[in-house]
Enzyme design. Structure first.
Site, PDB file in Angstrom:
ATOM      1  N   GLU B  29       3.149 -36.922  15.290  1.00 58.59           N
ATOM      2  CA  GLU B  29       4.782 -36.881  15.467  1.00 58.59           C
ATOM      3  C   GLU B  29       4.637 -37.499  16.939  1.00 58.59           C
ATOM      4  O   GLU B  29       3.724 -36.255  17.607  1.00 58.59           O
ATOM      5  CB  GLU B  29       5.318 -36.076  14.947  1.00 58.59           C
ATOM      6  N   LEU B  68       8.762 -39.141  11.729  1.00 57.06           N
ATOM      7  CA  LEU B  68       8.755 -37.840  11.145  1.00 57.06           C
ATOM      8  C   LEU B  68       8.874 -37.064   9.369  1.00 57.06           C
ATOM      9  O   LEU B  68       9.839 -37.498   8.890  1.00 57.06           O
ATOM     10  CB  LEU B  68       9.936 -36.876  11.859  1.00 57.06           C
ATOM     11  N   GLU B  70       5.635 -36.196   7.205  1.00 53.56           N
ATOM     12  CA  GLU B  70       4.372 -35.795   7.487  1.00 53.56           C
ATOM     13  C   GLU B  70       3.524 -35.881   5.632  1.00 53.56           C
ATOM     14  O   GLU B  70       2.579 -35.637   5.752  1.00 53.56           O
ATOM     15  CB  GLU B  70       4.755 -33.897   7.640  1.00 53.56           C
ATOM     16  N   PHE B  93       3.339 -28.452  14.210  1.00 54.51           N
ATOM     17  CA  PHE B  93       3.222 -26.453  13.835  1.00 54.51           C
ATOM     18  C   PHE B  93       2.588 -26.332  12.311  1.00 54.51           C
ATOM     19  O   PHE B  93       2.984 -27.253  11.280  1.00 54.51           O
ATOM     20  CB  PHE B  93       4.640 -26.330  13.743  1.00 54.51           C
ATOM     21  N   ASP B  95       3.560 -24.221  10.465  1.00 56.43           N
ATOM     22  CA  ASP B  95       4.606 -23.990   9.727  1.00 56.43           C
ATOM     23  C   ASP B  95       5.117 -25.312   9.182  1.00 56.43           C
ATOM     24  O   ASP B  95       6.348 -25.375   7.930  1.00 56.43           O
ATOM     25  CB  ASP B  95       5.511 -23.433  10.448  1.00 56.43           C
ATOM     26  N   HIS B 139       7.981 -21.449  13.353  1.00 58.03           N
ATOM     27  CA  HIS B 139       7.337 -22.509  14.714  1.00 58.03           C
ATOM     28  C   HIS B 139       6.356 -20.897  15.264  1.00 58.03           C
ATOM     29  O   HIS B 139       5.867 -21.523  16.253  1.00 58.03           O
ATOM     30  CB  HIS B 139       7.982 -23.151  15.800  1.00 58.03           C
TER      31      HIS B 139
END
Lengths: 373, 343, 321
Positions: B29, B68, B70, B93, B95, B139
């Site tokens: 991204e 966006l 993943e 991240f 996360d 994050h």
């Protein structure tokens, strides 16, 4: 407070900012001469015997054993026996106050940084010190797998009185990893190219191990460039060399594999620190380093030394030659120092292995200074 | 050789490997940023600018801004790796692993074993981790213990700029899937980094300090915390070895055990949540393999078992610091055993 | 794409191989000799065969947990597959994958997949490889109606579309996700979903090899031409349960019997090619006999083949560690 002399934490090499007084070699009250071993100083890279640059009575150990201090900090005081203790105390207090108040920019590393000169587009790294001195420079050439940092103890001592240039040979350190054919003619040619680029028409050439053979070959190929030759545990004087060492040095890609290989270089194997090993691994990890070392090994050392220049020493004419060898060198046998022409000054140093410029740095520095002067 | 930031070191590693091997591609991204947008191309170069400038040299064929999404693009990176590319995917991240973990641990990690050794999956997934950025609970996590748990993955956690470049080049040249964790607090830190390409092998710890009293193992940025503690302790006469494992999978167990055999005392500094993290893992290792050498109980310096908080004062309390490491070291030094227990 | 005699023989042989493979597994599984569980593809053969007829080794497919048919159609070695299902060392995956993970990357078969919806993102990656390295290859994701509800699938539709990847999504809609009917679980339609991502789609009769073959040919040709992904909604049904041992209590009375009697893809293929005098019945009979022998041999081989050794437990995790 005249006649009171400070002894401060020395700086060994570029990266040293702190050192530790491992142990004192002289007790308080001892009479010391210049060159006497005062203490063992440990840096993260190596431990070195620190020799006194002054003479007098060692009046005070300011640093405790095992104490870590920054470079330049007071570690001892030397003075005449007649100086009163109160004056010594006052001197120490004054020194501490001045040292604590020193400008911040001098706290850090004010040493010269290595530079790079490009020869035919290929980088060659060198470290130049003592640039304020006139006269013939001294050029230092490291051995197989080494780099200009090998001279960390010797270069500062020489630079107090001379301009000194330490080079990284092709394939090594921060120089090009293109070692060409890797033979002595190629490496010597690269050294001569750097001297020309730096406008050094003539220099005292000092070479260790492979660098010794390179220095010798450079002097033979271009005698006008050599003011003198100092060969330290040099290659090029006989067939024998520890074949396993050069092979294992190349293949050992991990700390635990490399440490026993490096131990062969020293009489005191405890000198091989993690930092020394990590520094070498950092070089060996560079793309092309392994290939360059392999090329150089194949060209010079595989199955015994390939190019033996002993018989050509006579061609050097009036270029003075000295040979320095560690009596316990396990890589290139010290007997190669035997049977050289009478004009060659030979020094075999007891208690040193293949790295006398690290293990017996002061003696090597002294021999070099005496010789070039 | 010149001073480079952690961010520059990673950028340089990517650039050099993309020059060396046309099969290396980047995806993620905003790794370029601005795709399809009316403004600047290469608008971001990654959310913290790590991949800035790469699209200019290699074009959008090899520097792919993703939606966006993943699951799709991490899975696509796995599929691309299994079929001939060498993708470096950025998860931004760590996360965010929750929305694509299947593609990592069920797919990429297991191809080789499930397919009887016939698959090669040269995939790198880069991601930021760690607290200290006031970025709150979603994050700021570490989560590397979860990846370390998965057979088939390699997990790399560089502690400095020099380490980051060499480990990333190794990761890209490695034929196994590699999770590459970047602590975002480190991005602006500088140190000497060679201009040339180099590789640091996985599974070999770095000893950043050498000492005889206590072994401190630090993970990622915690290596720097451990170094700071060791330097302070040295001035108080306590000498510590600091071990940076560099990779948690493979883990250089030998270096840790050797050091504990010498010092007899172990402190582990791990920023990951304290249950089932690297500190517990290494503790179990040492308890099992070097019990006889221990002169004091092992101490773990970890955050509390809570999500990463937002308020700056709470976050500062959360992350291990040098003072806590020093206290732990002093505690193991002062340990006197159970007085009279065996009388 | 015109089908010549050899193509027709190959198509029939592929479907017959899949059918016999699965029917035999149904029998053998009941003996308890096959570890774990198996998901049989019987009844759906025309889909795998119709699509994979267009593919070569440089093209990739990702499959599902119901993957035996895709493996056979993509050219995986049948005996190697049988060994794998029996957990043998000589299996395609050394006995480490089993029925749900059979793969042969050298054949472009990226694996059956135990995770529903696992394949579509992988196929985006394989298609990306083809695009970046300009191999001319395409990548096909087989997925079921169950997987059509996974986020990975929908995300993959989007990614493949925005990147114009040479990919085809083949939704094999057999009407059931485990025991739950597609009519209950799937909102809207598969083709409307494709439309939502700007992808062309076709709905085809999955019992008709020729219909599948034609639709797949168009989609694959489009992908190879760089025009982006497509979706094919293949409507078909399975003869057996979700897995072997499934009592299929959720199916209607006589449902499977009617399937076998009325819409068996093999029977329909045979009728069509013999009535059109494209092939002789005797040629097809010969294939039937040869396939029966092949399956029989592969089962006998697998039963007596050695399992992996103890050392195999620890290998093949990493290339180097």
């Amino acid at each position: 407070m005249t006649g009171i002399l400070p002894v401060t934490m020395p700086k060994f090499g570029l990266a040293m900012t702190e050192g530790k007084v491992v142990s004192w070699a002289k007790e308080e009250g001892a009479v010391i001469a210049v060159g006497d071993e005062l203490a063992d100083i440990e840096t993260t890279k190596i431990t070195n015997a620190y020799e006194s640059a002054v003479a007098g009575v060692l009046r005070r150990h300011v640093a405790r054993e095992q104490e870590e201090l920054p470079v330049g900090a007071l570690i001892a005081v030397v003075a005449d026996a007649a100086v009163a203790d109160s004056e010594i105390d006052a001197f120490i207090e004054h020194f501490h106050a001045e040292f604590a108040a020193r400008p911040v920019e001098t706290v850090g590393d004010a040493s010269p940084e290595p530079l790079v000169v490009h020869i035919g587009g290929r980088p060659m790294r060198y470290l130049e010190t003592g640039t304020e001195h006139e006269g013939r420079p001294i050029v230092l050439l490291h051995g197989f797998g080494g780099d200009l940092n090998n001279w960390l103890f010797v270069q500062p001592a020489l630079a107090e009185r001379h301009r000194v240039i330490a080079l990284d040979l092709p394939g090594h350190g921060g120089s090009t990893k293109d070692a060409g054919a890797g033979d002595l003619a190629t490496l010597a040619g690269a050294v001569l190219d750097v001297l020309r680029a730096l406008d050094v028409p003539k220099a005292h050439l000092v070479g260790h191990s492979l660098g010794g053979a390179v220095a010798l070959r450079a002097a033979l190929d271009s005698p006008s460039h050599a003011a003198s030759l100092t060969l330290i545990c040099p290659a090029g004087l006989g067939k024998e060399i520890d074949d396993d060492f050069t092979r294992d040095f190349i293949s050992a890609n991990r700390r635990k594999l490399l440490q026993p290989v490096l131990a062969k270089l020293f009489v005191d194997e405890s000198l091989v620190s993690n930092d020394m090993t990590e520094d070498l691994l950092r070089f060996k990890r560079l793309d092309g380093a392994r290939e360059a070392l392999t090329t150089i090994r194949e060209a010079n050392f595989a199955g015994g030394q390939r190019e033996i220049l002993r018989g050509r020493l006579g061609e050097l004419g009036d270029i003075q030659v000295q040979v320095i060898w560690g009596a316990e060198d396990r890589i290139v046998p010290p007997r190669h120092a035997e049977g050289l022409p009478a004009s060659v000054a030979t020094h075999v140093l007891p208690g040193a292995g293949h790295m006398p410029h690290l293990e017996k740095a002061s003696e090597v520095s002294r021999l070099l200074l005496d010789f070039v002067e | 050789m010149s001073k480079k930031s952690f961010r520059q070191a990673i950028n340089e590693a990517l650039r050099q490997e993309m020059r060396r091997d046309p099969r290396v591609i980047l995806m993620g991204e905003d790794v370029a940023g601005g795709a399809g947008a009316p403004g600047d191309d290469d608008a971001w170069g990654g959310v913290l600018g790590v991949t800035k400038g790469l699209v200019g040299e290699f074009g959008r064929e090899r520097v792919l801004d993703t939606p966006l999404s993943e699951s799709a693009y991490i899975g696509a990176a796995a599929g691309a790796a299994a079929t001939g590319l060498r993708p470096v995917a950025e998860l931004m991240f760590v996360d965010f692993m929750g929305v694509c973990f299947d593609q990592i641990f069920n797919q990429a990690a297991k191809f080789r074993y499930m397919f009887g050794g016939h698959a090669v999956t040269p995939l790198v997934i880069r991601m930021m981790y760690g607290a200290g950025f006031r970025a709150a609970s979603q994050h700021s996590q570490c989560l590397y213990p979860i990846f370390t748990h998965i057979p088939g993955l390699k997990v790399v956690i560089p502690s400095s700029a020099y380490e980051a470049k060499g480990l990333l080049i190794q990761a890209i040249r490695d034929d196994d899937p590699v999770i590459f964790m970047e602590n975002k607090v480190l991005y602006d830190q500088e140190e000497e980094v060679p201009d040339e390409s180099y590789t640091i092998p996985f599974g070999e710890a770095n000893l950043t300090r050498e000492g005889s009293d206590v072994t401190i193992v630090g993970i990622g940025r915690m290596v720097q915390i451990a170094n700071a503690a060791a330097d302070a302790l040295a001035k108080q006469g306590i000498s510590c070895t600091v071990i940076d494992p560099r990779t948690t999978s493979p883990l250089d167990t030998g270096s840790i055990l050797d050091s504990v055999e010498e010092t007899g005392r172990l402190v582990i500094v791990d920023e990951a949540s304290p249950r089932c993290n690297m500190a517990t893992d290494i503790s179990a290792l040492v308890a099992q393999e070097a019990f006889g050498a221990l002169r004091a109980p092992i101490r773990m310096v970890c955050p509390p078992h809570v999500p990463v908080p937002f308020a700056p004062n709470l976050e500062d309390l959360y992350v291990p610091d040098a003072a806590r490491v020093e206290a732990a070291v002093r505690a193991v030094m002062q340990y006197a055993g159970k007085q009279g227990a065996r009388a | 794409m015109q089908l010549n005699r050899e193509d027709l023989l190959r198509a029939y042989r592929t479907m017959r191989l899949i059918r016999d493979f699965e029917e035999r597994l149904h029998v053998e599984f009941a003996t308890g000799e096959i570890p774990g569980f198996v998901h049989l593809y019987a009844g759906e053969e025309a889909s795998a065969a119709g699509v994979c007829m267009h593919l070569g080794d440089k093209d990739h497919i990702a499959s599902t947990h119901r993957g035996h048919g895709h493996c056979i159609a993509k050219g995986c070695d049948v005996s190697g597959m049988m060994n794998e299902i029996y957990g043998r060392k000589d299996g395609l995956c050394g006995g480490k994958g089993g029925s749900m993970h059979i793969a042969d990357i050298s054949k472009g078969m990226l694996g059956a997949n135990g995770i529903v919806g696992g394949g579509p993102p992988l196929i985006c990656g394989a298609a990306l490889t083809a695009k970046v390295l300009k191999t001319g290859g395409v990548a096909i994701a087989f997925l079921g109606d169950g997987a059509s509800n996974q986020g990975t699938t929908l995300e993959s539709y989007n990614l493949a579309s925005i990147w114009k990847l040479p990919a085809v999504f083949v939704v094999e809609d057999n009407g059931y996700a485990e025991s739950t009917a597609a009519s209950y679980a799937v909102a809207g339609s598969q083709s409307d979903r494709a439309k939502g991502f700007g992808m062309p789609s076709q709905v085809v009769d999955g019992f008709d090899f020729f219909a599948v073959h034609e639709a797949a040919g168009a989609a694959i040709e489009r992908a190879r031409a760089g025009e982006g992904p497509s979706l094919i909604h293949v409507q078909l049904s399975r003869y057996y349960g979700h897995f072997e041992g499934d009592g299929m209590t959720y199916r209607g009375p006589g449902e499977v019997d009617r399937l076998r009697a009325d819409v068996d893809c093999l029977k329909r293929f045979r009728t069509k090619v013999t009535e059109a005098a494209l092939l002789e019945a005797s040629e097809l009979d010969a294939i039937d006999r040869a396939v029966a022998d092949q399956i029989d041999t592969s089962v006998r081989t697998a039963k007596s083949a050695p399992p992996p050794t103890e050392a195999d437990l620890l290998t093949d995790v990493y290339v180097a560690y």
